[in-house]
Scaffold this active site. Sequence first.
Site, PDB file in Angstrom:
ATOM      1  N   CYS A 385       0.828  -1.197   0.000  1.00 26.50           N
ATOM      2  CA  CYS A 385       0.000   0.000   0.000  1.00 26.50           C
ATOM      3  C   CYS A 385       0.874   1.263   0.000  1.00 26.50           C
ATOM      4  O   CYS A 385       1.494   1.547  -1.011  1.00 26.50           O
ATOM      5  CB  CYS A 385      -0.994  -0.052   1.148  1.00 26.50           C
ATOM      6  SG  CYS A 385      -2.513   0.834   0.743  1.00 26.50           S
ATOM      7  N   HIS A 511      -3.629  -5.227   0.332  1.00 29.61           N
ATOM      8  CA  HIS A 511      -3.064  -5.741   1.590  1.00 29.61           C
ATOM      9  C   HIS A 511      -3.095  -7.269   1.628  1.00 29.61           C
ATOM     10  O   HIS A 511      -4.060  -7.844   2.129  1.00 29.61           O
ATOM     11  CB  HIS A 511      -3.858  -5.205   2.779  1.00 29.61           C
ATOM     12  CG  HIS A 511      -3.695  -3.746   2.999  1.00 29.61           C
ATOM     13  ND1 HIS A 511      -2.767  -3.228   3.870  1.00 29.61           N
ATOM     14  CD2 HIS A 511      -4.326  -2.695   2.444  1.00 29.61           C
ATOM     15  CE1 HIS A 511      -2.843  -1.909   3.853  1.00 29.61           C
ATOM     16  NE2 HIS A 511      -3.782  -1.556   2.999  1.00 29.61           N
ATOM     17  N   GLU A 513      -1.632  -9.135   3.560  1.00 27.89           N
ATOM     18  CA  GLU A 513      -1.542  -9.633   4.943  1.00 27.89           C
ATOM     19  C   GLU A 513      -2.906  -9.970   5.532  1.00 27.89           C
ATOM     20  O   GLU A 513      -2.988 -10.721   6.504  1.00 27.89           O
ATOM     21  CB  GLU A 513      -0.796  -8.623   5.830  1.00 27.89           C
ATOM     22  CG  GLU A 513      -1.523  -7.327   6.155  1.00 27.89           C
ATOM     23  CD  GLU A 513      -1.350  -6.218   5.129  1.00 27.89           C
ATOM     24  OE1 GLU A 513      -1.067  -6.532   3.953  1.00 27.89           O
ATOM     25  OE2 GLU A 513      -1.507  -5.038   5.483  1.00 27.89           O
TER      26      GLU A 513
HETATM   27  N1  GLN Z   1      -2.087   6.620   2.653  1.00 24.19           N
HETATM   28  C1  GLN Z   1      -2.159   5.885   1.439  1.00 24.19           C
HETATM   29  C2  GLN Z   1      -3.482   6.067   0.727  1.00 24.19           C
HETATM   30  O1  GLN Z   1      -4.436   6.499   1.296  1.00 24.19           O
HETATM   31  C3  GLN Z   1      -1.866   4.405   1.687  1.00 24.19           C
HETATM   32  C4  GLN Z   1      -2.823   3.746   2.630  1.00 24.19           C
HETATM   33  C5  GLN Z   1      -2.301   2.459   3.194  1.00 24.19           C
HETATM   34  O2  GLN Z   1      -1.108   2.195   3.194  1.00 24.19           O
HETATM   35  N2  GLN Z   1      -3.176   1.644   3.718  1.00 24.19           N
HETATM   36  O3  GLN Z   1      -3.593   5.800  -0.451  1.00 24.19           O
END
Ligand code: GLN
Length: 544
Positions: A385, A511, A513
């Site tokens: 992410c 994600h 995970e």
């Molecule tokens: N802050 C980033 C976004 O909003 C990544 C979010 C995250 O890593 N879950 O796109």
Amino acid sequence: MAKFIFVTGGVSSSLGKGIISASLGKLLKSQGFRVTIQKFDPYINVDPGTLNPYEHGECYVTDDGAETDLDLGHYERFLDITTSRDNNVTAGSIYQTVINKERRGDYLGKTVQVIPHITDEIQRRTYQLAEKGYDIVITEIGGTVGDIESLPFLEAVRQMRMKLGRENCLVIHLTLIVYISAARELKTKPTQHSVKELLQAGIQPDLLVCRTEHPLTEEVRDKLALFCNVERSSVIEAIDVDTIYDVPLHMLKEGLNREVIRKMQLSPPLQEPDLDSWRAFLQKLKNPKHHVRIGLVGKYVELRDAYKSILESFTHAGAQLETQILVDLIHSEELEGLKEEELAQKLGALHGILVAPGFGSRGIEGKIRAVHYARTHNIPFMGICLGMQCAVIEFARNVIGLKDAHSTEIDPLAEHKVIDLMEEQKRITHLGGTMRLGAYECALTPNTRAYEAYSKPLIRERHRHRYEFNNRYRDQFEAHGMRITGINPPTQLVEIIEIPGHPWFVGVQFHPEFTSRAETAHPLFCAFVKAALQHKEQTHPAKA
Ligand code: GLN
């Protein structure tokens, strides 16, 4: 008709209600029952999405895009089930529903009160989940008995027990047996008090699960049964164990599932608990043949719970590959001020670097530096992410030469917003409405690291972010050697990036995970760990 089990906590928080609930669920599921687990969180936040990870740790995301308590992650990892927004009920969401109804006039001029309106709504949520076709719904009640804010939840349980009968609505109380080391004695008094506290709420627990550092003696068990008014066989010991994954086996040994089945008169268990693959997982987990060192670069590293699912994913992948994974938690902010030699000292001996998800600008340049180090030193890299977004920014700045490349989230005035909001999102003003949450499909390009890991053309992974790879720069990235290897077909949003010449460099917008399971490790984590093992072999070959 489903049966209900409630798990309360007494004496202290952090006794592991989530793990006990998940372990009981695991045992019952392995006996053929259809089981799900729900969490009640007595706080007023509508969901933990807006909470800082320092408060309650990571925010876990379900398939259907709910931002939930991290205990749902344990439920999914232990039981190999998929939970949903119905599995997490907060006081905030209960009040929100009731207040919205009141504003609509649904209560026809009645005074709206905690009893019955709030307690009815709590019960309605529990029945709503049960209706999805479960034999057993286990509900973990957050907090500790005696907390003011958990009272409406306990009252709802009391009412359900009254209506359904205790055999259909069981209460398990998880408590701490205090050890006084000077006297070398286990003390039951705090537990007696916490049971009294439950009685005050009108609930006599059916079982006691006793967290303890030392085995419970027969006398202690007798005493607990007598003073807490539970059957002797319903005093269950939960002694500290090496890993949370030992708990189901310990609960089996103590007969927690047996007692539950007996007390609830559950129609004959379809089978004895089948835990063969669980045992195989534990066996591998505890007898690693190799080890690797992986750096996890993030800004919440003081609190392991903030990266719970990532750490558990490493545990699963490590077991599958019979590899002990030593995870170095590295503070991204600290990396910012280091000289080159100091950075090399910190990162140089790692066999893999993972840059973590996150929000906001704190520590971002440290994360970008970690990416740079991994890319230029051929250390296997995984970005999740925000970690993937950092990889894109680093590549834009240092390979393409777009010096002020950034994400709109961090620098809205940057000339090259390589990570940006999509046009349709820009029109939405309500912050909560702009997040991409939950599972989305991703089509993989053959002959890539991602495809190699998953071995299939189409995957589904969970998202929780607002910003995206800016497709206007796609050609430039590809011309300079970054490959887009995963795309969400309907939107053409970029889900995965790779750098082909590098030993293993993969950034994912989703994600992984959240979908790793104890018995089925996540393919991407496995591929990353394999690459780390290879890197270790190449840089420090084992002596013949
Ligand atoms: N802050 C980033 C976004 O909003 C990544 C979010 C995250 O890593 N879950 O796109």
